[in-house]
Design an enzyme around this catalytic site. Structure first.
Site, short mmCIF file in Angstrom:
data_model
loop_
_atom_site.label_atom_id
_atom_site.label_comp_id
_atom_site.label_asym_id
_atom_site.label_seq_id
_atom_site.Cartn_x
_atom_site.Cartn_y
_atom_site.Cartn_z
N ASP A 13 0.87 -1.16 0.00
CA ASP A 13 0.00 0.00 0.00
C ASP A 13 0.92 1.23 0.00
OD1 ASP A 13 -2.40 1.59 0.45
OD2 ASP A 13 -1.68 1.81 2.51
N ASP A 15 0.01 5.19 1.19
CA ASP A 15 -0.14 6.09 2.34
C ASP A 15 -0.09 5.33 3.66
OD1 ASP A 15 -0.55 8.71 1.11
OD2 ASP A 15 -2.40 7.84 0.32
#
Length: 224
Positions: A13, A15
């Protein structure tokens, strides 16, 4: 490094997982909603957790009755975020070293993010991360965002590896669930903005780390 044994790909991922940017999105939400006379609800981040960029724009438009199209909302967010991504967002501790380790070992790396493509490009270019990744997919490019497994399955397919050969790195429960539903090993990553959910993250994931230095071999890397 035993927990990494047999893995041919690391899927990340963005953020809160690869870059320290969750603070930025809270700031943007407050500023954006304030410009239309709304306060930012305290539970907002949990409500939109895992949604794609487009799904989040739809949610904002409907929940707050915004006088903008979803494309206009996304354009505003993109403008607000890109400068911060380029100048204020650092990599997570040990992330660059861990990506370098993966490259040295011939392990593929991919990104599976809910962000828009322009924002991902800003991060990868400003931090010099792009050479480490062989596949990048946004949730807008698949049928459903996290916690559905679609995005992780697509990245694995693009890399030419089986789900069981992948380790996913995620910072929030929706992403952890997406990785597990994809049939992948999942390592939860500590982040200040999801620390209140640490017990939940630990219970869902196969592993939990405070930073990427924990995964680096101290003998070969001399880092821990």
């Amino acid at each position: 490094m035993e927990r990494l044994k047999g893995k041919r790909a690391f899927l990340f991922d963005l953020d809160g997982t690869l870059v320290d940017s969750m603070w930025m999105w809270k700031s943007i939400d407050i500023e954006f909603l304030g410009s239309y006379g709304h306060e930012c609800p305290p539970e907002l981040q949990r409500a939109i957790e895992g949604m794609s960029f487009s799904e989040t724009a739809i949610y904002f438009k409907e929940r707050f009755g915004l006088p903008l199209t979803t494309e206009e909302i996304k354009a505003v967010w993109t403008r607000m975020s890109i400068d911060k991504y380029r100048h204020e967002v650092p990599p997570k501790r040990g992330a660059m070293e861990f990506l370098a380790y993966a490259g040295e070992q011939g392990i593929f790396c991919g990104i599976a993010t809910s962000n828009g493509r322009d924002m991902v490009d800003a991060v990868l270019d400003s931090l010099g991360m792009r050479p480490f990744f062989q596949a990048v997919t946004t949730a807008c490019e698949v049928k459903a965002g996290k916690p559905e497994p679609d995005i992780y399955l697509k990245v694995a397919k693009d890399l030419g590896v089986e789900p069981a050969e992948c380790m996913v790195f995620e910072d929030v429960p929706a992403g952890i669930l997406a990785g597990k539903r994809a049939g992948m090993t999942v390592c939860a990553v500590d982040d200040e903005f999801s620390r209140v959910m640490e017990a939940e993250k630990r219970s869902m994931a196969d592993y939990f780390i405070r930073d990427y230095f924990e995964l680096l071999d101290s003998r070969s890397q001399g880092l821990i």
